[in-house]
Scaffold this active site. Structure first.
Site, PDB file in Angstrom:
ATOM      1  N   TRP A  31       0.824  -1.230   0.000  1.00 31.07           N
ATOM      2  CA  TRP A  31       0.000   0.000   0.000  1.00 31.07           C
ATOM      3  C   TRP A  31       0.847   1.265   0.000  1.00 31.07           C
ATOM      4  O   TRP A  31       0.321   2.351  -0.194  1.00 31.07           O
ATOM      5  CB  TRP A  31      -0.920   0.007   1.229  1.00 31.07           C
ATOM      6  CG  TRP A  31      -2.036  -0.994   1.187  1.00 31.07           C
ATOM      7  CD1 TRP A  31      -2.247  -1.967   0.249  1.00 31.07           C
ATOM      8  CD2 TRP A  31      -3.115  -1.112   2.134  1.00 31.07           C
ATOM      9  NE1 TRP A  31      -3.381  -2.689   0.551  1.00 31.07           N
ATOM     10  CE2 TRP A  31      -3.926  -2.181   1.710  1.00 31.07           C
ATOM     11  CE3 TRP A  31      -3.460  -0.436   3.296  1.00 31.07           C
ATOM     12  CZ2 TRP A  31      -5.081  -2.570   2.406  1.00 31.07           C
ATOM     13  CZ3 TRP A  31      -4.600  -0.819   3.990  1.00 31.07           C
ATOM     14  CH2 TRP A  31      -5.396  -1.874   3.544  1.00 31.07           C
ATOM     15  N   LYS A  32       2.129   1.132   0.259  1.00 31.58           N
ATOM     16  CA  LYS A  32       3.030   2.299   0.367  1.00 31.58           C
ATOM     17  C   LYS A  32       2.449   3.328   1.346  1.00 31.58           C
ATOM     18  O   LYS A  32       1.798   2.940   2.311  1.00 31.58           O
ATOM     19  CB  LYS A  32       3.303   2.903  -1.015  1.00 31.58           C
ATOM     20  CG  LYS A  32       3.745   1.843  -2.020  1.00 31.58           C
ATOM     21  CD  LYS A  32       4.361   2.424  -3.250  1.00 31.58           C
ATOM     22  CE  LYS A  32       4.619   1.323  -4.264  1.00 31.58           C
ATOM     23  NZ  LYS A  32       5.452   1.746  -5.378  1.00 31.58           N
ATOM     24  N   HIS A  84      12.831  -2.707  -0.520  1.00 33.30           N
ATOM     25  CA  HIS A  84      12.094  -2.117  -1.643  1.00 33.30           C
ATOM     26  C   HIS A  84      12.939  -1.007  -2.264  1.00 33.30           C
ATOM     27  O   HIS A  84      13.645  -0.292  -1.566  1.00 33.30           O
ATOM     28  CB  HIS A  84      10.749  -1.563  -1.149  1.00 33.30           C
ATOM     29  CG  HIS A  84       9.851  -1.187  -2.279  1.00 33.30           C
ATOM     30  ND1 HIS A  84       9.987  -0.007  -2.970  1.00 33.30           N
ATOM     31  CD2 HIS A  84       8.817  -1.855  -2.853  1.00 33.30           C
ATOM     32  CE1 HIS A  84       9.060   0.042  -3.916  1.00 33.30           C
ATOM     33  NE2 HIS A  84       8.344  -1.066  -3.879  1.00 33.30           N
ATOM     34  N   GLU A 138      11.903  -6.839  -8.563  1.00 37.49           N
ATOM     35  CA  GLU A 138      11.157  -5.659  -9.003  1.00 37.49           C
ATOM     36  C   GLU A 138      12.083  -4.737  -9.798  1.00 37.49           C
ATOM     37  O   GLU A 138      12.856  -3.964  -9.210  1.00 37.49           O
ATOM     38  CB  GLU A 138      10.639  -4.887  -7.790  1.00 37.49           C
ATOM     39  CG  GLU A 138       9.687  -5.673  -6.923  1.00 37.49           C
ATOM     40  CD  GLU A 138       8.749  -4.735  -6.168  1.00 37.49           C
ATOM     41  OE1 GLU A 138       7.546  -4.832  -6.397  1.00 37.49           O
ATOM     42  OE2 GLU A 138       9.232  -3.898  -5.396  1.00 37.49           O
ATOM     43  N   GLY A 171       5.635   1.566 -10.779  1.00 38.38           N
ATOM     44  CA  GLY A 171       4.809   2.772 -10.845  1.00 38.38           C
ATOM     45  C   GLY A 171       4.927   3.538 -12.148  1.00 38.38           C
ATOM     46  O   GLY A 171       4.484   4.674 -12.246  1.00 38.38           O
ATOM     47  N   SER A 198       4.319  -2.580 -12.046  1.00 41.56           N
ATOM     48  CA  SER A 198       3.168  -2.285 -12.907  1.00 41.56           C
ATOM     49  C   SER A 198       2.363  -3.536 -13.288  1.00 41.56           C
ATOM     50  O   SER A 198       1.903  -3.676 -14.435  1.00 41.56           O
ATOM     51  CB  SER A 198       3.603  -1.514 -14.154  1.00 41.56           C
ATOM     52  OG  SER A 198       4.187  -0.288 -13.776  1.00 41.56           O
ATOM     53  N   GLY A 219       1.841  -2.793  -6.327  1.00 41.47           N
ATOM     54  CA  GLY A 219       1.770  -1.465  -5.731  1.00 41.47           C
ATOM     55  C   GLY A 219       0.436  -0.797  -6.036  1.00 41.47           C
ATOM     56  O   GLY A 219      -0.579  -1.049  -5.389  1.00 41.47           O
ATOM     57  N   GLY A 220       0.429   0.040  -7.060  1.00 38.72           N
ATOM     58  CA  GLY A 220      -0.763   0.841  -7.393  1.00 38.72           C
ATOM     59  C   GLY A 220      -2.056   0.043  -7.459  1.00 38.72           C
ATOM     60  O   GLY A 220      -3.090   0.466  -6.908  1.00 38.72           O
TER      61      GLY A 220
HETATM   62  C1  PEP Z   1       5.894  -1.842  -5.814  1.00 40.18           C
HETATM   63  O1  PEP Z   1       6.107  -0.700  -5.427  1.00 40.18           O
HETATM   64  O2  PEP Z   1       6.254  -2.817  -5.131  1.00 40.18           O
HETATM   65  C2  PEP Z   1       5.219  -2.004  -7.091  1.00 40.18           C
HETATM   66  C3  PEP Z   1       5.322  -3.145  -7.709  1.00 40.18           C
HETATM   67  O3  PEP Z   1       4.532  -0.914  -7.550  1.00 40.18           O
HETATM   68  P1  PEP Z   1       3.608  -0.857  -8.884  1.00 40.18           P
HETATM   69  O4  PEP Z   1       2.802  -2.116  -8.923  1.00 40.18           O
HETATM   70  O5  PEP Z   1       2.749   0.360  -8.680  1.00 40.18           O
HETATM   71  O6  PEP Z   1       4.530  -0.730 -10.032  1.00 40.18           O
END
Ligand code: PEP
Length: 252
Positions: free
Chosen positions: A10-11, A97, A169, A175, A215, A236-237
């Protein structure tokens, strides 16, 4: 059979009431329609943990934090210890992260120390690694990931590995809307599994859950998750919307 996982990061989003609302709606969804394959983890801000913990009743729905202190306890104003996280009912913590690595200058040695402390507290660690765009473009991504993992993680005792999840990642995909292709993800996940095998042997490598993050969304999750060395995702998002997050879980 190694565990498949979809973890939502959720950041620094949502106040406490909004977070509890989202957790309730995700819990209700999985109570009605249990996740078939994957364990689902909500990694919330610290402040949400103790409010969200009693809400999560659905089978295979777990709770995690996004960071922990690099010391066990004491005069470290503003820090949150692994023991404190564990005492909320959380089972996991994300460490390493890319946002922690770049904005807060967390290096491999510090992340190694945090990982040891988190494991000692009884938390499972989702350990992140991944290269930036320039490193990918110059073909250095394998070396970068190898160094992050060997210095941060793969020097721990073999017995710790059952409490580790690795998340690959690529920073250029976090993002940004850009996603690694399923082939790119498979190639580096296979590389990571081989690296784990080199350090701990075949059984540990075969049992290691390796997540893809960057993403990930309902429209691409199925193709990425269908690769043999991709065991799920760190999201993330798309983890901030119940419909998107649950659709990603169902992409398995
Ligand atoms: C994350 O921050 O771990 C991530 C994968 O973000 P997003 O899915 O938004 O790219």
């Amino acid at each position: 059979m190694r565990k498949q996982i979809v973890a939502g990061n959720w950041k620094m989003n949502m106040n406490l009431q909004e977070g509890i609302q989202l957790a309730k709606s995700i819990n209700d969804y999985f109570c009605e329609k249990p996740a078939k394959k994957a364990e689902v983890i909500l990694c919330t801000p610290f402040i949400h943990l103790s409010g969200v913990a009693p809400i999560l009743k659905a089978d295979k729905l777990s709770l995690g934090a996004q960071n922990c202190a690099s010391e066990v306890s004491g005069a470290y104003t503003g820090e949150v210890s692994a023991d404190m996280i564990k005492s909320t009912g959380a089972q996991y913590v994300i460490l390493g992260h890319s946002e922690r690595r770049s904005y807060y200058h967390e290096d491999n040695a510090l992340l190694n120390k945090k990982t040891v402390i988190a494991l000692k507290s009884g938390l499972k660690v989702i350990f992140c690694c991944g290269e930036v765009k320039e490193e990918r473009e110059s073909g250095k991504h394998f070396d970068v990931v190898k160094k992050q993992l060997e210095e941060g993680l793969l020097n721990l005792p073999v017995g710790d590995m059952k409490n580790i999840v690795i998340a690959y990642e690529p920073v250029w995909a976090i993002g940004t809307g850009l996603t690694a292709s399923p082939e790119q993800a498979q190639e580096i996940h296979k590389f990571i599994r081989t690296l784990v095998e080199k350090h701990y042997g075949k059984t540990v490598a075969e049992e290691m859950t390796i997540l893809y993050g960057g993403s990930c969304k309902p429209s691409n999750a199925n193709e990425i998750f269908s690769k043999p060395d991709v065991d799920g995702g760190l999201i993330g998002g798309a983890a901030l919307k119940k419909e998107d997050f649950t659709a990603i879980v169902e992409a398995f």
